[in-house]
Design an enzyme around this catalytic site. Structure first.
Site, PDB file in Angstrom:
ATOM      1  N   TYR A  33      41.479 110.569  13.406  1.00 43.14           N
ATOM      2  CA  TYR A  33      42.072 109.357  12.831  1.00 43.14           C
ATOM      3  C   TYR A  33      41.494 108.117  13.484  1.00 43.14           C
ATOM      4  O   TYR A  33      40.819 108.192  14.514  1.00 43.14           O
ATOM      5  CB  TYR A  33      43.599 109.390  12.973  1.00 43.14           C
ATOM      6  CG  TYR A  33      44.133 109.128  14.364  1.00 43.14           C
ATOM      7  CD1 TYR A  33      44.028 110.088  15.374  1.00 43.14           C
ATOM      8  CD2 TYR A  33      44.740 107.912  14.685  1.00 43.14           C
ATOM      9  CE1 TYR A  33      44.526 109.842  16.648  1.00 43.14           C
ATOM     10  CE2 TYR A  33      45.241 107.663  15.961  1.00 43.14           C
ATOM     11  CZ  TYR A  33      45.136 108.634  16.936  1.00 43.14           C
ATOM     12  OH  TYR A  33      45.618 108.392  18.197  1.00 43.14           O
ATOM     13  N   ARG A  52      33.118 105.167  15.466  1.00 45.24           N
ATOM     14  CA  ARG A  52      33.807 106.188  16.265  1.00 45.24           C
ATOM     15  C   ARG A  52      34.308 107.320  15.363  1.00 45.24           C
ATOM     16  O   ARG A  52      34.272 108.495  15.751  1.00 45.24           O
ATOM     17  CB  ARG A  52      34.964 105.579  17.063  1.00 45.24           C
ATOM     18  CG  ARG A  52      35.562 106.586  18.046  1.00 45.24           C
ATOM     19  CD  ARG A  52      36.585 105.960  18.971  1.00 45.24           C
ATOM     20  NE  ARG A  52      37.696 105.414  18.224  1.00 45.24           N
ATOM     21  CZ  ARG A  52      38.624 104.614  18.740  1.00 45.24           C
ATOM     22  NH1 ARG A  52      38.573 104.257  20.008  1.00 45.24           N
ATOM     23  NH2 ARG A  52      39.608 104.157  17.989  1.00 45.24           N
ATOM     24  N   ARG A 100      45.844 129.813   5.862  1.00 45.55           N
ATOM     25  CA  ARG A 100      45.883 129.688   7.319  1.00 45.55           C
ATOM     26  C   ARG A 100      45.015 130.750   7.980  1.00 45.55           C
ATOM     27  O   ARG A 100      45.218 131.949   7.770  1.00 45.55           O
ATOM     28  CB  ARG A 100      47.320 129.796   7.833  1.00 45.55           C
ATOM     29  CG  ARG A 100      47.416 129.545   9.328  1.00 45.55           C
ATOM     30  CD  ARG A 100      48.853 129.510   9.836  1.00 45.55           C
ATOM     31  NE  ARG A 100      48.880 129.235  11.270  1.00 45.55           N
ATOM     32  CZ  ARG A 100      48.702 130.157  12.211  1.00 45.55           C
ATOM     33  NH1 ARG A 100      48.499 131.424  11.876  1.00 45.55           N
ATOM     34  NH2 ARG A 100      48.719 129.827  13.495  1.00 45.55           N
ATOM     35  N   LYS A 147      38.857 111.479  18.721  1.00 48.65           N
ATOM     36  CA  LYS A 147      40.186 110.916  18.399  1.00 48.65           C
ATOM     37  C   LYS A 147      40.920 111.834  17.420  1.00 48.65           C
ATOM     38  O   LYS A 147      40.972 111.573  16.221  1.00 48.65           O
ATOM     39  CB  LYS A 147      40.025 109.500  17.843  1.00 48.65           C
ATOM     40  CG  LYS A 147      41.318 108.689  17.870  1.00 48.65           C
ATOM     41  CD  LYS A 147      41.034 107.223  17.649  1.00 48.65           C
ATOM     42  CE  LYS A 147      42.284 106.393  17.455  1.00 48.65           C
ATOM     43  NZ  LYS A 147      43.179 106.331  18.596  1.00 48.65           N
ATOM     44  N   GLU A 179      43.839 107.473  31.461  1.00 47.41           N
ATOM     45  CA  GLU A 179      44.174 106.355  30.565  1.00 47.41           C
ATOM     46  C   GLU A 179      45.660 106.376  30.276  1.00 47.41           C
ATOM     47  O   GLU A 179      46.389 107.244  30.762  1.00 47.41           O
ATOM     48  CB  GLU A 179      43.345 106.439  29.275  1.00 47.41           C
ATOM     49  CG  GLU A 179      43.542 107.737  28.514  1.00 47.41           C
ATOM     50  CD  GLU A 179      42.577 107.918  27.337  1.00 47.41           C
ATOM     51  OE1 GLU A 179      42.112 106.928  26.781  1.00 47.41           O
ATOM     52  OE2 GLU A 179      42.332 109.086  26.987  1.00 47.41           O
ATOM     53  N   LEU A 203      39.333 108.330  25.762  1.00 47.30           N
ATOM     54  CA  LEU A 203      38.834 107.834  24.483  1.00 47.30           C
ATOM     55  C   LEU A 203      38.054 106.540  24.728  1.00 47.30           C
ATOM     56  O   LEU A 203      38.508 105.671  25.480  1.00 47.30           O
ATOM     57  CB  LEU A 203      40.018 107.553  23.539  1.00 47.30           C
ATOM     58  CG  LEU A 203      39.587 107.131  22.140  1.00 47.30           C
ATOM     59  CD1 LEU A 203      39.034 108.321  21.363  1.00 47.30           C
ATOM     60  CD2 LEU A 203      40.728 106.492  21.377  1.00 47.30           C
TER      61      LEU A 203
HETATM   62  N1  PDD Z   1      45.374 104.684  20.179  1.00 42.84           N
HETATM   63  N2  PDD Z   1      43.100 105.876  24.570  1.00 42.84           N
HETATM   64  C1  PDD Z   1      43.931 106.583  23.784  1.00 42.84           C
HETATM   65  C2  PDD Z   1      44.398 107.918  24.253  1.00 42.84           C
HETATM   66  C3  PDD Z   1      44.348 106.062  22.542  1.00 42.84           C
HETATM   67  O1  PDD Z   1      45.157 106.780  21.759  1.00 42.84           O
HETATM   68  C4  PDD Z   1      43.888 104.776  22.141  1.00 42.84           C
HETATM   69  C5  PDD Z   1      44.266 104.155  20.837  1.00 42.84           C
HETATM   70  C6  PDD Z   1      43.040 104.068  23.015  1.00 42.84           C
HETATM   71  C7  PDD Z   1      42.491 102.704  22.671  1.00 42.84           C
HETATM   72  O2  PDD Z   1      41.541 102.764  21.628  1.00 42.84           O
HETATM   73  P1  PDD Z   1      41.295 101.529  20.654  1.00 42.84           P
HETATM   74  O3  PDD Z   1      41.060 100.340  21.528  1.00 42.84           O
HETATM   75  O4  PDD Z   1      40.119 101.906  19.863  1.00 42.84           O
HETATM   76  O5  PDD Z   1      42.555 101.358  19.837  1.00 42.84           O
HETATM   77  C8  PDD Z   1      42.654 104.658  24.205  1.00 42.84           C
HETATM   78  C9  PDD Z   1      45.752 104.187  18.862  1.00 42.84           C
HETATM   79  C10 PDD Z   1      45.973 102.722  18.813  1.00 42.84           C
HETATM   80  C11 PDD Z   1      46.936 104.990  18.347  1.00 42.84           C
HETATM   81  O6  PDD Z   1      46.922 106.189  18.553  1.00 42.84           O
HETATM   82  O7  PDD Z   1      47.837 104.434  17.722  1.00 42.84           O
END
Ligand code: PDD
Length: 283
Positions: A33, A52, A100, A147, A179, A203
């Site tokens: 996503y 990405r 499945r 992601k 993170e 990420l």
């Molecule tokens: N999440 N690290 C993780 C684990 C994340 O889920 C996200 C973003 C980021 C930051 O990535 P970016 O700057 O590209 O949004 C870092 C999104 C916002 C979410 O899951 O809603």
């Protein structure tokens, strides 16, 4: 309030939108996503998110559901149909529908779902107050650079934070912060911005890339390296970045207040620059 969402070629009221129970996104979290923020009705860093997405798809041998221009047109159509001024567009691509089975066929038709969410991004009370975070063990899978929608542990982490009276959690592996549950983590120490270097452990945030670029342009010193929870608790200030929070100051880690306990000057300045630049460059 009913939204118009996008599912596999159709724009539908949310209550009419359907996905198969055999979709591998639903059964196996076999899906990736992106979340793109919307400011003044325009998309922030759309091409970064698309790059990405392409990388995530490639790492999982999943075909792209559509080309860049088609995906951009769908994003814009949803923003327009939902009269979205500020918030986000969520886009999910799953491997598709099949009986499945742990093994999958190489030529499956991906499922594509997009929806919008309204959110106050630029004017946020949380940004005035700053976040309180706790540290927790990082128990996610080892490919956090992709992601995927495997968000159970980050979701539980957020609940651990809530139960501890905090706002969010920073995850720790081998003694170092990776993170936040849904954001990249930074500390500021002795005038330097320190954030985890890229790798499979985190990420590669699209907001992170932009913020580091703006920080360099503003002559701020940056170190991309792992840091420990002790170093974080002793830092002058801290912050997180993501598409849904932009730059958000952190004022407390594991109950220890940073500096004077208020959002720090580096985080506040980077937030200002980020919002200004995003308004200017959004498409
Ligand atoms: N999440 N690290 C993780 C684990 C994340 O889920 C996200 C973003 C980021 C930051 O990535 P970016 O700057 O590209 O949004 C870092 C999104 C916002 C979410 O899951 O809603």
């Amino acid at each position: 309030m009913s939204r118009i969402v996008y599912v596999n070629g159709s724009y539908l009221p949310e209550e009419d939108a359907k996905i198969s129970v055999f979709d591998r996104g639903f059964l196996m979290a076999d899906a990736v996503y992106e979340v793109t923020s919307v400011i003044d009705g325009r998309l922030v860093d759309f091409d970064g998110h698309l790059a990405r997405l392409d990388r995530s798809l490639g790492e999982l041998d999943m075909p792209a559901p559509a080309d860049r221009d088609t995906l951009l047109a769908i994003h814009r159509e949803l923003v327009s149909r939902n009269a979205l001024v500020e918030g986000l567009v969520y886009m999910q691509v799953s491997r598709g529908v099949a009986d499945r089975d742990f093994a999958f066929e190489p030529d499956m038709q991906p499922s594509l779902v997009l929806f919008t969410q309204t959110k106050a991004l630029a004017e946020s009370p949380a940004a005035e107050q700053g976040l309180r975070v706790i540290t927790i063990p990082d128990q996610r899978w080892a490919r956090r650079d992709i992601k995927t929608v495997q968000l159970l542990y980050p979701s539980l982490g957020k609940m651990m934070a809530r139960k501890a009276g905090a706002d969010d959690a920073w995850m720790v592996e081998d003694g170092h912060v990776t993170e936040g549950t849904s954001n990249n983590a930074y500390i500021v120490s002795g005038g330097r911005i320190i954030t985890r270097n890229l790798g499979p452990e985190i990420l590669a945030g699209i907001t992170r890339a932009a913020v580091l670029r703006f920080a360099r342009e503003a002559q701020m010193e940056i170190q991309e390296r792992p840091f420990t929870p002790d170093e974080a608790r002793a830092a002058d200030e801290a912050f997180v970045t993501s598409a849904t929070s932009f730059v958000m100051p952190v004022v407390e880690i594991d109950g220890t207040a940073l500096g004077d306990g208020a959002p720090g000057p580096v985080a506040r300045r980077l937030r200002e620059i980020y919002i200004e630049e995003s308004r200017r460059a959004a498409i």
